[in-house]
Design an enzyme around this catalytic site. Sequence first.
Site, PDB file in Angstrom:
ATOM      1  CD  GLU A 266      -3.123  -0.948   2.161  1.00  0.00           C
ATOM      2  OE1 GLU A 266      -2.857  -0.403   3.237  1.00  0.00           O
ATOM      3  OE2 GLU A 266      -4.237  -1.405   1.887  1.00  0.00           O
ATOM      4  CG  ASP A 339      -7.871  -5.212   4.700  1.00  0.00           C
ATOM      5  OD1 ASP A 339      -7.412  -5.531   5.798  1.00  0.00           O
ATOM      6  OD2 ASP A 339      -7.914  -4.040   4.286  1.00  0.00           O
ATOM      7  CD  GLU A 367     -10.059  -1.122   7.988  1.00  0.00           C
ATOM      8  OE1 GLU A 367      -9.146  -1.704   8.609  1.00  0.00           O
ATOM      9  OE2 GLU A 367      -9.947  -0.685   6.819  1.00  0.00           O
TER      10      GLU A 367
HETATM   11  C1  GCV Z   1      -2.721   0.399   8.448  1.00  0.00           C
HETATM   12  C2  GCV Z   1      -6.309  -1.869   5.394  1.00  0.00           C
HETATM   13  C3  GCV Z   1      -6.731  -0.643   6.155  1.00  0.00           C
HETATM   14  C4  GCV Z   1      -5.562   0.330   6.284  1.00  0.00           C
HETATM   15  C5  GCV Z   1      -4.428  -0.402   6.982  1.00  0.00           C
HETATM   16  C6  GCV Z   1      -4.053  -1.618   6.139  1.00  0.00           C
HETATM   17  C7  GCV Z   1      -2.965  -2.456   6.760  1.00  0.00           C
HETATM   18  O1  GCV Z   1      -6.054  -1.562   4.071  1.00  0.00           O
HETATM   19  O2  GCV Z   1      -7.814  -0.063   5.508  1.00  0.00           O
HETATM   20  O3  GCV Z   1      -6.001   1.424   7.032  1.00  0.00           O
HETATM   21  O4  GCV Z   1      -3.315   0.417   7.184  1.00  0.00           O
HETATM   22  O5  GCV Z   1      -5.180  -2.436   5.994  1.00  0.00           O
HETATM   23  O6  GCV Z   1      -3.324  -3.427   7.420  1.00  0.00           O
HETATM   24  O7  GCV Z   1      -1.814  -2.162   6.599  1.00  0.00           O
END
Ligand code: GCV
Length: 686
Positions: A266, A339, A367
Site C-alpha cells: 500500500e 482484509d 474497521e
Molecule cells: C494500516 C487496510 C486498512 C488500512 C491499513 C491496512 C494495513 O487496508 O484499511 O487502514 O493500514 O489495511 O493493514 O496495513
Amino acid sequence: MIKILITYLFIFATLSVRAEDGHKLWLRNSNPKPVNAVCTNSSPMLTIAIQELQQGWQGEANALVSLKIIHNKDIFRDGFKMTKNKIQANTEVGILYGVYELLRRQQTGEEIKEAIVNSSYERRILNHWDNIDGSIERGYAGLSIFWKKGKDSLVVTEKDKVLWKEYARANASIGINGAVLNNVNASPLMLSKAYLERVKSIAEVLRPYGIKTYLSVKFSSPSLMGGLKTSDPLSPEVIKWWNDKTREIYGLIPDFGGFLVKASSEGQPGPQDYGRTHADGANMLADALQPYGGIVMWRAFVYSATDKDRAKQAFLEFKPLDGQFRDNVIIQVKNGPVDFQPREPFSPLFGAMKKTTVMPELQITQEYLGQSTHLVFLSTMWEEFLKSDTYQEGAGSTIARCTDGSIFPQKYSAIAGVANIGLDMNWCGHPFAQSNWYAFGRLAWNNQLTSDQIADEWIKLTFHQSALNANQPRFSEDWKMNFLKPVSKMMLQSREAAVNYMMPLGFHHLFSATEHYGPGPWWAPKGMRKDWTPPYYHKADSAGVGFDRTKTGSNAVSQYHEPLLSQLNDVRTCPEIYLLWFHHLPWDYKMKSGKTLWDEIGAHYDNGVKQVREFQKVWDKVQPYVDNERFVQVQEKLHQQSENAQIWKDACLQYFQKFSRKPFPIDIQGPVNDLDELIKEDLGKH
Ligand code: GCV
C-alpha cells in the site's frame, strides 16, 4: 412495616445499580475480603501481584496465599501452577498471571482446582495503529493514549503515566505481553531520539506488568532519517545504520521486543524498491536485533498487482520464500487473504509456510464490522478461524496448531491483534467493544477457549453488581437467567448477524468509499484501483454473482491443501458461507434450502435486520440489571445499528436486483429506503 422495609430495600437495590463510565473495564474488584499474601521473592512485579490479591480477593476471608518462584519443567515460559491459595511459577510474570487467573475464577465463580496453566502463544501482542500526531488509523475510540499533537507532545505527564498503567494492568490481567506503540504506516520520526525517549518512558510503565514494547518502523528510515542515499537492505551503510539504531534503542529499552514492518505494501517502501526480496529486508533487520534477543514481525499484507486476483497475491509472494527467513523473523499474516472482512476463509499461507514462523494478525478494532457503533462480538469469528483445518499436515492441522508450535518446530510463537483502544473514557467507544479486547487476550493465552466461555466471563466481570450483603450469592439465579443468558446469546449471535446484514454467503468488500462503514456495492470512482472497489469483488452481472476462484476461474483454490482444495472448488461441497467468495453463480442457482440464490441472499439480509431488532428487545429487557449510563449508551448504539442494518439490506438488495432482474423475495420485508437516496446520502461517509 415489613412491606415498607422491603420496598425500601428494593429501591436501594435499584439505585445501587450505579452509573458507570466503563473505564474500569472488566477489572471492577468490588468488596474484596482480607487476605494474607506472602511471596518468596520481591520485585515491582511481585508487589503488583500482591496488591492485586489484596484488592480483588473473593476467597475465604483472611486466607494465607503463597506465591512462589520454583523450577518446574511442566510449566512453560510464563505459565503457572495454581491451587485455591497457592501460585507457583518459573518466572515472576507467571506469578502475576496466576494471580489474575485465580482472581478471575473467584470473581466469575469458576471452579478452582489444582492445575498447570500454560499459554498457547509465547508473544501475545497488541498492534496500535497510532500515529505520532495522536490520530489513530482505523481508530474509533478517540485519540491515541500514547501520542499527541502540539508543542508539549513529548512531555510525559503524570496523567499519561496513570493511563498507561491502567492500560498495562488491563492487558496483563488477560495475558497480553506486548504492545506495538505506533502505526504500521510508520513515520520515520518514530526512530528519532526525542520519540525514543518517550518510548522509554512508556516501556518503564509497561515493564512491571510484563509487557514488552515494540515499534513499527518505516523501511526507508535510513534515507529519510539518516540521510543515506539508499535504504537498500544489502548496502553496508544501511546495515550499519540499522545496527546503530538498534543499539541505541536497546540502550534506552533493554527489554525492547523488536520491529513490526509493513513493507512494499500500500505505497509503503520496502526491499522491492531496491530489487531485493522480503527475506532480504526482514533478515537484515533480524540480524540487527538478534544480539539483543529481538524479533522482526514482517507483514504479509501485500497485494501488488502480480495476479488478477488480489486474494492470491500474498501467497504468491511469500510461499516461495519459505525457509529463507532468519529464525527471529515472524511473518504476520491477516486471518483472511483479503482484509479483515466480516467473513473470509483463512489465508492459505497458514500451514503452508512450513519452515517459517507465521503469526496470525487479527483486527480488534472493527474497521469493517460497524466500527464503534455496532455491537459485534468478534470472538466467534476468531474461534472459527483458529479452528479452521488447513489439512497441511493431515486432518486436524488447525490454524491454532499450525501457529502455536504444536505442529511446526519454531523458536517463537505469536499472535497479534490490531487494538481498538483510544482516549475515550471507556477505552473502546462501544461498551461491548471492550469484550473484543478481552476476547483477544483470552484467546491469545488459550487458543482452545470457546466464545461462550469468554462471553460468560466478560459479562460477569463487566456487569456484575455488588451483592447487598456478604451472604448473598455472587450471581443470583435471577441475574443469570435474565441478564447473563440473554446478553451472552446476543453477543454470540452478533457476528453472524453482521455478516447477514452486510455481506452474507461469501460476499466481501461491499463497502462504500474507503471509510469501510456503510454499503456501496456500486462504489467505483474513475481512476480508483479496481481491487479497492466492490464491483471487483462481487462481479454481479445479469448471469449471476460472485468471484470465480475455482480452478477454471482465478484458481485461488489451488493455494489450499487437499481435501479442502477440492471441497472449495466444487460448488456442491463448498460451504455456503464461502459460496460467493469462490464461485460465480446464476441468480437462480438452487441452494441447499431449496431457495434460489437470489431469494437466499434476500433471506440472509432480512434475517440480519431481524436479528438486530431482536438484540434491541433483549437489551431493553435487561434495563433493571444495568447502570443507566451504559444502558442508554448501548441502547442508542443498537438503535443506530438497527437503522444501519436496514440500510445495508435495502442498498445491497436493490442494487443487486438491477442485475438479477428478479422480484423482491415475497417472504421478506420490502425496502424502506430508496436506492438513489442511499447512493446520494452515502452512509459510508458517516
Ligand atoms: C494500516 C487496510 C486498512 C488500512 C491499513 C491496512 C494495513 O487496508 O484499511 O487502514 O493500514 O489495511 O493493514 O496495513
